[in-house]
Enzyme design. Sequence first.
Site, short mmCIF file in Angstrom:
data_model
loop_
_atom_site.label_atom_id
_atom_site.label_comp_id
_atom_site.label_asym_id
_atom_site.label_seq_id
_atom_site.Cartn_x
_atom_site.Cartn_y
_atom_site.Cartn_z
N SER A 1 0.85 -1.19 0.00
CA SER A 1 0.00 0.00 0.00
C SER A 1 0.89 1.25 0.00
O SER A 1 1.71 1.42 -0.88
CB SER A 1 -0.95 -0.06 1.21
OG SER A 1 -1.93 0.94 1.16
N HIS B 1 -2.19 -1.17 -4.47
CA HIS B 1 -3.64 -1.18 -4.68
C HIS B 1 -4.19 0.24 -4.67
O HIS B 1 -3.46 1.19 -4.42
CB HIS B 1 -4.37 -2.06 -3.65
CG HIS B 1 -4.24 -1.59 -2.23
ND1 HIS B 1 -4.75 -2.28 -1.16
CD2 HIS B 1 -3.64 -0.49 -1.68
CE1 HIS B 1 -4.50 -1.64 -0.04
NE2 HIS B 1 -3.83 -0.55 -0.32
#
Length: 200
Positions: free
Chosen positions: A108, A131
């Site tokens: 992330s 993501h």
Amino acid sequence: MVSARTLQSATLRHLNAEAELAELQAKAEARRERNIAARTLFFNSDVDEDTVGYAVEQFHDMELEGDDPITIVLNSPGGEVFAGLLLFDTLRRSTVNIVTITRGLGASMGSILAQAGDVRLVSPNTGYMVHEPSSIAWGKAGDIKREAKLMERLHDQLCDILAERSTLDKASIMRRSQDKDWWMSAAEALEFGFFDGYDE
């Protein structure tokens, strides 16, 4: 009625706790000074205002100590996007050469911080994940739509960073990371150009 022995015992426990806290603080400060002398910043945590604030403070202290390269050792599951961008921009704008070493996990926002180095290394067993940003929205329909647009803009911005520092184009990164977690091994991330080599 509280006995004198009980009061004495409580006082001793309080004094012992204070002494233990002072010892822990002294050890933490000594470790911080060793890291600054070694020009190595360990970021082994979530990304939030507190962890980033502490990291930026340490980094600026290292910058003041000279022009030798600074190594950032990362192990992070990610966290807050804006806090992460503060640390990313701080590292990228420095005139000192930065080496990032990702060990364990760069996921992330942690995957973005890994890109802040002039040289980007990865340990062979590290997991790397990209993501879309996520959020919790409530309120009227207009509020939720505005929040969704912000998430789309942030995803676009983060994909720009990843595309600039890899061999993939932005469209490919957006497609792979949209609506799902895109997990990579260290070898795959290296192949896609997210790292320059292994930390060996």
